[in-house]
Write an enzyme that holds these catalytic residues in place. Structure first.
Site, PDB file in Angstrom:
ATOM      1  N   ALA A  49       0.783  -1.232   0.000  1.00 57.16           N
ATOM      2  CA  ALA A  49       0.000   0.000   0.000  1.00 57.16           C
ATOM      3  C   ALA A  49       0.815   1.283   0.000  1.00 57.16           C
ATOM      4  O   ALA A  49       0.290   2.344  -0.326  1.00 57.16           O
ATOM      5  CB  ALA A  49      -0.951   0.014   1.200  1.00 57.16           C
ATOM      6  N   GLY A  50       2.090   1.231   0.413  1.00 52.96           N
ATOM      7  CA  GLY A  50       2.848   2.470   0.500  1.00 52.96           C
ATOM      8  C   GLY A  50       3.116   3.112  -0.852  1.00 52.96           C
ATOM      9  O   GLY A  50       3.279   2.390  -1.842  1.00 52.96           O
ATOM     10  N   ASP A  76       0.160  -3.744  -6.095  1.00 50.34           N
ATOM     11  CA  ASP A  76       0.942  -2.718  -6.797  1.00 50.34           C
ATOM     12  C   ASP A  76       2.394  -2.998  -6.451  1.00 50.34           C
ATOM     13  O   ASP A  76       2.948  -2.438  -5.516  1.00 50.34           O
ATOM     14  CB  ASP A  76       0.491  -1.335  -6.336  1.00 50.34           C
ATOM     15  N   CYS A  97       4.518  -0.097 -12.028  1.00 49.00           N
ATOM     16  CA  CYS A  97       4.837   1.174 -12.667  1.00 49.00           C
ATOM     17  C   CYS A  97       6.060   0.964 -13.555  1.00 49.00           C
ATOM     18  O   CYS A  97       7.062   1.671 -13.450  1.00 49.00           O
ATOM     19  CB  CYS A  97       5.099   2.252 -11.624  1.00 49.00           C
ATOM     20  N   GLY A 131      -1.396   6.458  -1.908  1.00 51.67           N
ATOM     21  CA  GLY A 131      -2.299   7.128  -2.836  1.00 51.67           C
ATOM     22  C   GLY A 131      -3.392   6.219  -3.359  1.00 51.67           C
ATOM     23  O   GLY A 131      -4.584   6.567  -3.351  1.00 51.67           O
ATOM     24  N   LYS A 132      -3.006   5.035  -3.823  1.00 48.93           N
ATOM     25  CA  LYS A 132      -4.005   4.100  -4.344  1.00 48.93           C
ATOM     26  C   LYS A 132      -4.907   3.599  -3.217  1.00 48.93           C
ATOM     27  O   LYS A 132      -6.115   3.403  -3.408  1.00 48.93           O
ATOM     28  CB  LYS A 132      -3.316   2.931  -5.048  1.00 48.93           C
TER      29      LYS A 132
END
Length: 441
Positions: free
Chosen positions: A260-261, A327, A380, A264-265
């Site tokens: 989660a870090g 992510d 990303c 933002g998401k």
């Protein structure tokens, strides 16, 4: 000494200090800048100048080093690091900004005299006078004709990875050029807490929650200052939108963001979960990043908790969640616009370690997802080893997982596997996010 230092332009001093922090402390440009701007009391045009000078110099470092090597009679490794930093700043003013040659040279010489010595200042003056004799295009033709890595200031191995991922050599220069464009600031309105209409700026074309600012400090926007909105690239917004938008069979109340870090998401996911009566667990391995997640989620509904935990060995029951976002940590080669130092820090050998971690995280996420639930895998990075090959490897090992097409209405975004999505800065104006949707059978 104090009097001489006052003669150095503060904006150029800020940029010089940023380059030092990146070089010595492994700092990130976007994190080092705000504190230095405050320390030197810069705002408005001066702050914008310092920001472009620092970020642009780091982006174009590869090209500038090739040019400086042609203007210096010894290897760059023999040049004192502080002097080389200043020379790069001078190059960017001469070759990448609308700064008059005499101003670019004289201010850089002043900087070197103040921070190093008079002798080094004379050396800098001679070198930059040579640099000023041609523009960037002419220098590239002279020092590295036909070399895309030098022309667009990317490491050669990064250029090759991006070429393979893009699959279209004709578009490669446009992608490399987009990596060197300073991204505009994009805001996200967190549903249920803010509306897009209350945010200043132009609505984003793909995310229903975003706007692109024309300029100014996003921290001065009331909704951002109050935590009801945030700064978030449109590509990152679409990852949360996709994770929340996929259909699941049966119950849909337990959501997990496994990596989660910095949050933002997770903040957008929590807002979407709250609107549907669901709750989000935000999980992050690194304690300081977990702290950033807690800050992002302050005051938000739809949050079951923030947990500091290793996603490869999570403290959750198997099949405990209806939908999971992964992510995954990656090379970040899809975000070179906003992280200019990343291209010079990453090495080809980083890929092997990251791919192992990515596979373990995706496998763990699938174990945590109940039958009928979904996992959204995102990076990303467009690098095939981190995208297609990770998904293919996990699918090959598990009979209980199926790849499903993503329903995102983004044109020209077909990913390297059927149904996956690959965003691109030169096509979509976003970071190069990869998205794949997997369902637990």
């Amino acid at each position: 000494m104090a009097d001489r230092r006052r003669s150095v332009d503060p904006a150029r001093m800020v940029a010089f200090e940023v380059l030092k922090a990146v070089r010595v402390d492994d700092a990130y440009t976007n994190l080092a800048l705000p504190g230095l701007l405050r320390r030197y009391g810069l705002s408005g045009r001066d702050a914008a100048f310092a920001t472009e000078l620092a970020s642009g110099t780091i982006r174009w470092q590869g090209a500038y080093d090739a040019i400086l090597a042609a203007c210096i009679d010894r290897p760059l490794a023999k040049v004192e690091a502080k002097v080389l930093d200043a020379l790069r700043l001078g190059c960017h003013q001469l070759l990448g900004m609308r700064v008059a040659a005499h101003a670019a040279i004289s201010t850089t010489v002043d900087l070197v005299r103040d921070r190093v010595s008079a002798g080094a200042a004379g050396f800098a003056n001679a070198v930059l006078r040579k640099v000023s004799q041609q523009d960037l295009a002419a220098w590239v033709v002279q020092v590295a004709p036909g070399d895309l890595a030098v022309a667009w200031s990317h490491p050669a191995w990064v250029v090759e990875e991006l070429r393979l991922a893009l699959g279209d050599d004709a578009q490669l220069p446009a992608l490399l050029a987009a990596d060197n464009e300073a991204p505009r600031v994009t805001l996200v309105a967190r549903p249920g807490r803010a509306t897009r209409e209350e945010l200043p700026g132009e609505p984003t074309p793909f995310s229903p929650y975003g706007v692109t600012l024309a300029g100014g400090d996003p921290g001065q926007v009331p909704a951002v200052a109050e935590g009801r909105a945030g700064v978030q690239d449109e590509g990152s917004q679409l990852v949360a939108v996709a994770a929340a938008g996929a259909s699941v069979e049966g119950s849909d109340t337990r959501w997990l963001d496994l990596c989660a870090g910095p949050g933002g998401k997770a903040a957008l996911l929590a807002a979407l979960a709250a609107q549907r009566g669901a709750s989000l667990v935000a999980s992050e391995r690194q304690p300081h990043r977990a702290g950033l997640v807690r800050r992002s989620l302050t005051g938000a509904d739809g949050v079951a908790g923030v947990v500091t935990a290793d996603g490869t060995a999570p403290p959750y029951r198997a099949a405990a969640f209806d939908r999971v976002l992964v992510d995954a940590p990656c090379t970040g080669l899809g975000a070179l616009r906003r992280r200019p130092e990343a291209r010079w820090r990453r090495r080809p050998q980083d890929l092997a370690e990251l791919v192992v971690l990515q596979r373990r995280l995706l496998d763990s996420a699938l174990d945590l997802t109940r039958p009928g639930g979904i996992v959204l895998y995102a990076t990303c990075s467009p690098v095939l080893a981190e995208t297609r090959e990770v998904v293919e490897a996990v699918l090959a090992e598990r009979a209980d997982v199926a790849l499903e097409p993503l329903d995102l209405t983004v044109p020209d975004a077909a990913g390297p596997l059927p149904g996956t999505v690959q965003l691109w800065p030169h096509r979509h104006g976003t970071d190069a996010m990869f998205l794949a949707l997997l369902r637990r059978a």
